[in-house]
Motif scaffolding. Structure first.
Motif, short mmCIF file in Angstrom:
data_model
loop_
_atom_site.label_atom_id
_atom_site.label_comp_id
_atom_site.label_asym_id
_atom_site.label_seq_id
_atom_site.Cartn_x
_atom_site.Cartn_y
_atom_site.Cartn_z
N SER A 128 0.84 -1.21 0.00
CA SER A 128 0.00 0.00 0.00
C SER A 128 0.87 1.25 0.00
O SER A 128 0.58 2.23 -0.68
N ILE A 129 1.97 1.19 0.76
CA ILE A 129 2.90 2.32 0.79
C ILE A 129 3.52 2.53 -0.59
O ILE A 129 3.63 3.66 -1.08
N VAL A 130 3.93 1.44 -1.23
CA VAL A 130 4.55 1.54 -2.56
C VAL A 130 3.60 2.21 -3.54
O VAL A 130 3.97 3.12 -4.29
N ARG A 131 2.34 1.76 -3.54
CA ARG A 131 1.37 2.37 -4.47
C ARG A 131 1.18 3.86 -4.18
O ARG A 131 1.09 4.68 -5.10
N ALA A 137 4.55 10.57 -6.21
CA ALA A 137 5.67 10.98 -7.06
C ALA A 137 5.18 11.38 -8.44
O ALA A 137 5.68 12.36 -9.04
N ARG A 138 4.19 10.67 -8.98
CA ARG A 138 3.62 11.05 -10.28
C ARG A 138 2.95 12.42 -10.19
O ARG A 138 3.06 13.24 -11.11
N GLY A 184 9.12 2.81 -10.34
CA GLY A 184 8.61 1.46 -10.20
C GLY A 184 9.69 0.41 -9.97
O GLY A 184 9.43 -0.64 -9.38
N HIS A 185 10.92 0.70 -10.41
CA HIS A 185 12.00 -0.27 -10.29
C HIS A 185 12.77 -0.12 -8.98
O HIS A 185 13.70 -0.87 -8.71
N TRP A 186 12.40 0.84 -8.16
CA TRP A 186 13.15 1.10 -6.94
C TRP A 186 13.02 -0.07 -5.97
O TRP A 186 11.99 -0.73 -5.88
#
Length: 467
Positions: A128-131, A137-138, A184-186
């Motif tokens: 959830s944090i990643v999303r 960021a976007r 997304g690759h982080w």
């Protein structure tokens, strides 16, 4: 709005006027004026628009500032198409609002241990944090791209401080850690470090950026409603209250008939007569709605609209009694007139519309009350009034108003034995009376006359049958 202002900069509106103009509530299956104007792309923008419509402006400076921003948006639509998408905004807001664990250690070793613990024990929270981080960021990248557009160089009105503050927020040192490319690759460590920035160190910054986006979205909604409905921007003038309108229509009508409005210090009262169904109430509502929209800072449904802003707008069209409070219909009318009188007495610039007032009393009282009110209202320099009535006999007494009353009327024409309404405003007073005519055309008297004569079984001398 971002710097919501002093009460004396807000147009005074009461619950009855909100109801009459259907600003937020309309009849079953009907759209409100808010629905009519709501072209916002986000729920937050819609909420800001609602707040604006609850509190339109009362000063020329504020109205003009909104007008300039609305006009700028309408003439630069490609610039505002670069704003973050509604999906990104909603995702960012959810991320800011959701209660999620955070790794907030400053020491690198402690942070690494905390990140590992979240990864192993709270993986659902982690995703959830990643999303949320990706969406935020976007949003930040989109705002950066939006703000560097050359088209913003000629910015006007309310938009100027909004854009200035947005640029200032994005220049904050921690915000520079948000990269200009997709993340997304982080890996886990970098993702949680950015989460730390966004939800701990700069949470207020991100929240404020969302608020600024909503403010711009509300202005965009006003501009889009003005364009979509073919409205024209009013011209603000100085001096004592006056309104000069050409081609006024009600925005809800599919095939409206346009009419003028002229209220000024030479003729402060418009005395409106005409039979029922001829267009009096629609005309009053059309004018009040247009003035309301003008003070909101958007376009209006008229070919031209010149006005001096006022501080109070009253509408008395759909009054009702209050059985719970023991308020009769006539007392409700009296209290309504009292509210107008209080605003006038307090020295405010007032526009008030009264649709056939004093219906709740007898004909003589209604006539006397109408005349007394007209005499007094016409003497008030700071105010403008529309007053519709069936008391055409008032024409013989309106000379006492020192020429401040302009008499206009609507009328019906008879074609092939049927009534036809053209909804055209005329100069003078209508003497047309159609009440009995309409009842006859609807066949009401024929229905009543066709009723069988009741039989009286107790007529003296009649036989009585006993069981």
């Amino acid at each position: 709005m971002t710097d919501r202002c002093a009460p004396d900069e807000i147009l005074g509106l009461d619950s009855n006027t909100f109801k009459d103009l259907e600003i937020f509530e309309a009849g079953a299956g009907q759209a409100s004026l808010f629905d009519f104007c709501n072209q916002s792309r986000t729920e937050g923008g819609a909420a800001v628009l609602r707040r604006r419509m609850e509190q339109p402006w009362s000063t020329a400076v504020r109205i003009r500032s909104t007008q300039e921003s609305v006009t700028f948006i309408a003439t630069h639509p490609q610039v505002f198409s670069k704003l973050p998408s509604a999906y990104v905004i909603v995702s960012t807001e959810a991320y800011m609002r959701e209660i999620l664990p955070a790794v907030d250690y400053r020491n690198p070793l402690e942070f690494a241990l905390g990140a590992l613990q979240m990864w192993t024990n709270q993986d659902s929270h982690y995703f959830s944090i990643v999303r949320g981080v990706q969406a935020t960021a976007r949003m930040i990248r989109a705002l950066r791209a939006f703000l560097v557009q050359p088209g913003l160089a000629s910015l006007r009105g309310e938009l100027v401080p909004l854009i200035r503050e947005m640029r200032s927020l994005l220049r904050r040192p921690h915000m520079a850690r948000v990269p200009d490319q997709e993340i997304g690759h982080w890996g886990m460590w970098r993702m949680l470090r950015l989460d730390q920035v966004l939800r701990t160190q700069e949470k207020n910054t991100v929240t404020r950026l969302l608020e600024l986006v909503y403010e711009i979205d509300a202005l965009f909604a006003i501009a889009e409603a003005t364009r979509k409905h073919g409205f024209n921007m009013p011209v603000i003038e100085q001096g004592l209250p006056r309104v000069d309108v050409e081609g006024l229509v009600h925005p809800y009508l599919e095939r409206p008939v346009a009419n003028p409005v002229a209220l000024n210090q030479d003729q402060r009262v418009l005395f409106l007569t005409g039979p029922n169904m001829a267009g009096k109430t629609t005309y009053l509502r059309a004018f009040a709605t247009a003035l309301y929209l003008a003070q909101l800072g958007m376009g209006v449904p008229a070919t031209s609209f010149r006005f001096v802003p006022v501080q109070w707008l009253f509408s008395s069209i759909s009054l009702s009694d209050d059985l719970r409070q023991g308020v009769s219909y006539f007392r409700a009318e009296a209290l309504r007139v009292k509210a107008v009188a209080q605003a006038v007495t307090d020295g405010h610039k007032v526009v008030a519309l009264m649709d056939e007032p004093f219906k709740g009393t007898n004909v003589k009282d209604a006539f006397d009350a109408s005349l007394a009110i007209l005499e007094r209202l016409s003497a008030r320099e700071n105010c403008l009034f529309m007053f519709s009535s069936h008391h055409i006999e008032l024409r013989d007494h309106l000379h006492v108003a020192n020429g401040q009353v302009d008499c206009r009327y609507f009328e019906a024409e008879e074609t092939a034995g049927r009534l036809r309404f053209d909804y055209r405003l005329r100069s003078g007073i209508s003497e047309q009376r159609l009440g009995m005519r309409v009842l006859r055309e609807e066949g009401i008297f024929e229905l009543l006359d066709a009723l069988p004569t009741p039989v009286d079984n107790h007529t003296p001398g009649a036989a009585t049958v006993e069981s």
